[in-house]
Scaffold this motif. Sequence first.
Motif, PDB file in Angstrom:
ATOM      1  N   GLU A 139      41.652  58.680   0.061  1.00  0.00           N
ATOM      2  CA  GLU A 139      42.796  59.492  -0.365  1.00  0.00           C
ATOM      3  C   GLU A 139      43.798  58.619  -1.114  1.00  0.00           C
ATOM      4  O   GLU A 139      44.383  57.710  -0.534  1.00  0.00           O
ATOM      5  CB  GLU A 139      43.466  60.133   0.851  1.00  0.00           C
ATOM      6  CG  GLU A 139      44.572  61.111   0.486  1.00  0.00           C
ATOM      7  CD  GLU A 139      45.116  61.841   1.706  1.00  0.00           C
ATOM      8  OE1 GLU A 139      46.284  62.267   1.660  1.00  0.00           O
ATOM      9  OE2 GLU A 139      44.371  61.966   2.691  1.00  0.00           O
ATOM     10  N   GLN A 140      43.986  58.877  -2.402  1.00  0.00           N
ATOM     11  CA  GLN A 140      44.892  58.069  -3.212  1.00  0.00           C
ATOM     12  C   GLN A 140      46.329  58.570  -3.088  1.00  0.00           C
ATOM     13  O   GLN A 140      46.704  59.575  -3.701  1.00  0.00           O
ATOM     14  CB  GLN A 140      44.468  58.082  -4.680  1.00  0.00           C
ATOM     15  CG  GLN A 140      43.232  57.276  -4.989  1.00  0.00           C
ATOM     16  CD  GLN A 140      41.958  58.055  -4.730  1.00  0.00           C
ATOM     17  OE1 GLN A 140      41.729  59.099  -5.332  1.00  0.00           O
ATOM     18  NE2 GLN A 140      41.113  57.554  -3.832  1.00  0.00           N
ATOM     19  N   THR A 144      48.565  54.849   1.028  1.00  0.00           N
ATOM     20  CA  THR A 144      47.261  54.208   1.148  1.00  0.00           C
ATOM     21  C   THR A 144      47.101  53.082   0.132  1.00  0.00           C
ATOM     22  O   THR A 144      46.451  52.069   0.410  1.00  0.00           O
ATOM     23  CB  THR A 144      46.125  55.234   0.973  1.00  0.00           C
ATOM     24  OG1 THR A 144      46.274  55.911  -0.284  1.00  0.00           O
ATOM     25  CG2 THR A 144      46.133  56.245   2.108  1.00  0.00           C
ATOM     26  N   GLN A 145      47.694  53.251  -1.047  1.00  0.00           N
ATOM     27  CA  GLN A 145      47.623  52.181  -2.052  1.00  0.00           C
ATOM     28  C   GLN A 145      48.378  50.945  -1.568  1.00  0.00           C
ATOM     29  O   GLN A 145      47.880  49.818  -1.691  1.00  0.00           O
ATOM     30  CB  GLN A 145      48.204  52.658  -3.382  1.00  0.00           C
ATOM     31  CG  GLN A 145      48.124  51.597  -4.477  1.00  0.00           C
ATOM     32  CD  GLN A 145      48.610  52.109  -5.814  1.00  0.00           C
ATOM     33  OE1 GLN A 145      48.781  53.294  -6.013  1.00  0.00           O
ATOM     34  NE2 GLN A 145      48.834  51.212  -6.758  1.00  0.00           N
ATOM     35  N   ALA A 146      49.575  51.141  -1.017  1.00  0.00           N
ATOM     36  CA  ALA A 146      50.364  50.017  -0.509  1.00  0.00           C
ATOM     37  C   ALA A 146      49.653  49.340   0.651  1.00  0.00           C
ATOM     38  O   ALA A 146      49.661  48.109   0.777  1.00  0.00           O
ATOM     39  CB  ALA A 146      51.747  50.502  -0.079  1.00  0.00           C
ATOM     40  N   LEU A 147      49.021  50.131   1.510  1.00  0.00           N
ATOM     41  CA  LEU A 147      48.301  49.566   2.655  1.00  0.00           C
ATOM     42  C   LEU A 147      47.083  48.776   2.197  1.00  0.00           C
ATOM     43  O   LEU A 147      46.805  47.682   2.721  1.00  0.00           O
ATOM     44  CB  LEU A 147      47.872  50.684   3.604  1.00  0.00           C
ATOM     45  CG  LEU A 147      47.079  50.235   4.847  1.00  0.00           C
ATOM     46  CD1 LEU A 147      47.919  49.306   5.710  1.00  0.00           C
ATOM     47  CD2 LEU A 147      46.606  51.431   5.647  1.00  0.00           C
ATOM     48  N   VAL A 194      57.303  52.056   2.360  1.00  0.00           N
ATOM     49  CA  VAL A 194      56.767  53.129   1.524  1.00  0.00           C
ATOM     50  C   VAL A 194      56.366  54.320   2.389  1.00  0.00           C
ATOM     51  O   VAL A 194      56.697  55.472   2.090  1.00  0.00           O
ATOM     52  CB  VAL A 194      55.537  52.632   0.721  1.00  0.00           C
ATOM     53  CG1 VAL A 194      54.808  53.805   0.072  1.00  0.00           C
ATOM     54  CG2 VAL A 194      55.973  51.634  -0.341  1.00  0.00           C
ATOM     55  N   HIS A 195      55.682  54.047   3.475  1.00  0.00           N
ATOM     56  CA  HIS A 195      55.123  55.123   4.290  1.00  0.00           C
ATOM     57  C   HIS A 195      56.152  55.799   5.195  1.00  0.00           C
ATOM     58  O   HIS A 195      56.132  57.021   5.357  1.00  0.00           O
ATOM     59  CB  HIS A 195      53.984  54.572   5.156  1.00  0.00           C
ATOM     60  CG  HIS A 195      53.260  55.628   5.937  1.00  0.00           C
ATOM     61  ND1 HIS A 195      52.548  56.637   5.335  1.00  0.00           N
ATOM     62  CD2 HIS A 195      53.158  55.840   7.274  1.00  0.00           C
ATOM     63  CE1 HIS A 195      52.021  57.421   6.260  1.00  0.00           C
ATOM     64  NE2 HIS A 195      52.387  56.969   7.448  1.00  0.00           N
ATOM     65  N   TRP A 315      46.387  51.631  11.531  1.00  0.00           N
ATOM     66  CA  TRP A 315      47.254  52.062  10.431  1.00  0.00           C
ATOM     67  C   TRP A 315      46.471  52.807   9.355  1.00  0.00           C
ATOM     68  O   TRP A 315      46.992  53.730   8.733  1.00  0.00           O
ATOM     69  CB  TRP A 315      47.993  50.874   9.843  1.00  0.00           C
ATOM     70  CG  TRP A 315      49.050  50.334  10.775  1.00  0.00           C
ATOM     71  CD1 TRP A 315      49.274  50.688  12.073  1.00  0.00           C
ATOM     72  CD2 TRP A 315      50.017  49.340  10.460  1.00  0.00           C
ATOM     73  NE1 TRP A 315      50.316  49.967  12.602  1.00  0.00           N
ATOM     74  CE2 TRP A 315      50.798  49.135  11.633  1.00  0.00           C
ATOM     75  CE3 TRP A 315      50.311  48.582   9.332  1.00  0.00           C
ATOM     76  CZ2 TRP A 315      51.847  48.209  11.686  1.00  0.00           C
ATOM     77  CZ3 TRP A 315      51.349  47.658   9.379  1.00  0.00           C
ATOM     78  CH2 TRP A 315      52.108  47.477  10.540  1.00  0.00           C
ATOM     79  N   SER A 316      45.226  52.406   9.108  1.00  0.00           N
ATOM     80  CA  SER A 316      44.429  53.129   8.114  1.00  0.00           C
ATOM     81  C   SER A 316      44.115  54.538   8.603  1.00  0.00           C
ATOM     82  O   SER A 316      44.055  55.486   7.804  1.00  0.00           O
ATOM     83  CB  SER A 316      43.137  52.369   7.805  1.00  0.00           C
ATOM     84  OG  SER A 316      42.327  52.245   8.968  1.00  0.00           O
ATOM     85  N   MET A 317      43.924  54.700   9.910  1.00  0.00           N
ATOM     86  CA  MET A 317      43.723  56.034  10.472  1.00  0.00           C
ATOM     87  C   MET A 317      45.012  56.847  10.389  1.00  0.00           C
ATOM     88  O   MET A 317      44.993  58.041  10.097  1.00  0.00           O
ATOM     89  CB  MET A 317      43.265  55.926  11.928  1.00  0.00           C
ATOM     90  CG  MET A 317      41.886  55.306  12.101  1.00  0.00           C
ATOM     91  SD  MET A 317      41.520  54.928  13.845  1.00  0.00           S
ATOM     92  CE  MET A 317      41.581  56.571  14.565  1.00  0.00           C
TER      93      MET A 317
END
Length: 327
Positions: A139-140, A144-147, A194-195, A315-317
């Motif tokens: 998922e863009q 997710t990009q920052a992570l 960001v998140h 965190w990715s989850m």
Amino acid sequence: MGAGNSKTALQVFAAVVAIYAILGWLDVKNYAQGGWATTPDNTVTQVLSGSPAEAGGLQVGDKIVSLGGIAATDAAAQAERGRPKVGETWEFVVERDGATVSLDVTFGEPVAERKFLAHAGFLVGFCFIIFTVRAFVQEQTASTQALALAGVLFSFAFIAGPYFGSPMLRSVDNAITTLLVWLGVASILNFLLVHLRSGGNKLVYVPGLAVGLFIAWRILAQPEATDSLNNLTSVFVGVVAAFYLIAALVTVYRGYAGATGSERESSGLKLMMIGAVIGLLPPLISIVTSIVAPQVVLPGQNFYFLAFVAIPITWSMAVLRKPSAAD
């Protein structure tokens, strides 16, 4: 850069880093072990049981003056010589109880614990690459990009590349990867902003960039490694690292505390909080201890870094549970 281009660039970057790490992992079999640890001023704080250092007579409290005929403060000569080989013997000159003592330490193959830690370190690094990049591919979003960027950069804290025979190449490689590690540390905090706060802040990179450049300068310029310079470096690194870990914990906690129970579940905040506590507290304890009491060896402290593996997994989850407001 568009989402598609960002996705491709991150995937290529991650693939290059993964290949670099695999080449380094294949070199683990060539590691030689001495089996001691020191404070920044070269005072021995730990001698592993059954290690070559113990067999050679090295003791906790010894202050290492020279290794293999090269002064402990001669960073340039140490870098030129490179790593020891299994079976190679170095004469150690140490100060002990006001006297000068000479010892012979013959390097051996790593004991089981060291082999485990070496392989486990690579595993943690790969987890940072695989889990975070997978989230971005799936998922863009800005989160997710920052992570993913943080995960790939910070993986350099756990992986090592191939060993270069050229001292110059070794120095350049060490300087670049050190800088990438600190950019990765800063990127973790930037991802949280960001998140959880709907926008990153480039200023969070300043302390990490400062430390990374300082250490890179030491690696490339190779000034004399005096006790004062080593202590300064240790405190500088420790304080900045502690700042980032504390800031990350506080940022996650504020997001968690400001949400309702249902929001914590639906947005993945509960997962993020669990990952932050498990992944960041043990390293933070170790870092703070190294600053205030560098001679203290905490029980099992060599394993504390393994706690970081909770970060990419949880965190990715979490970022895939629900898009952040910034997205």
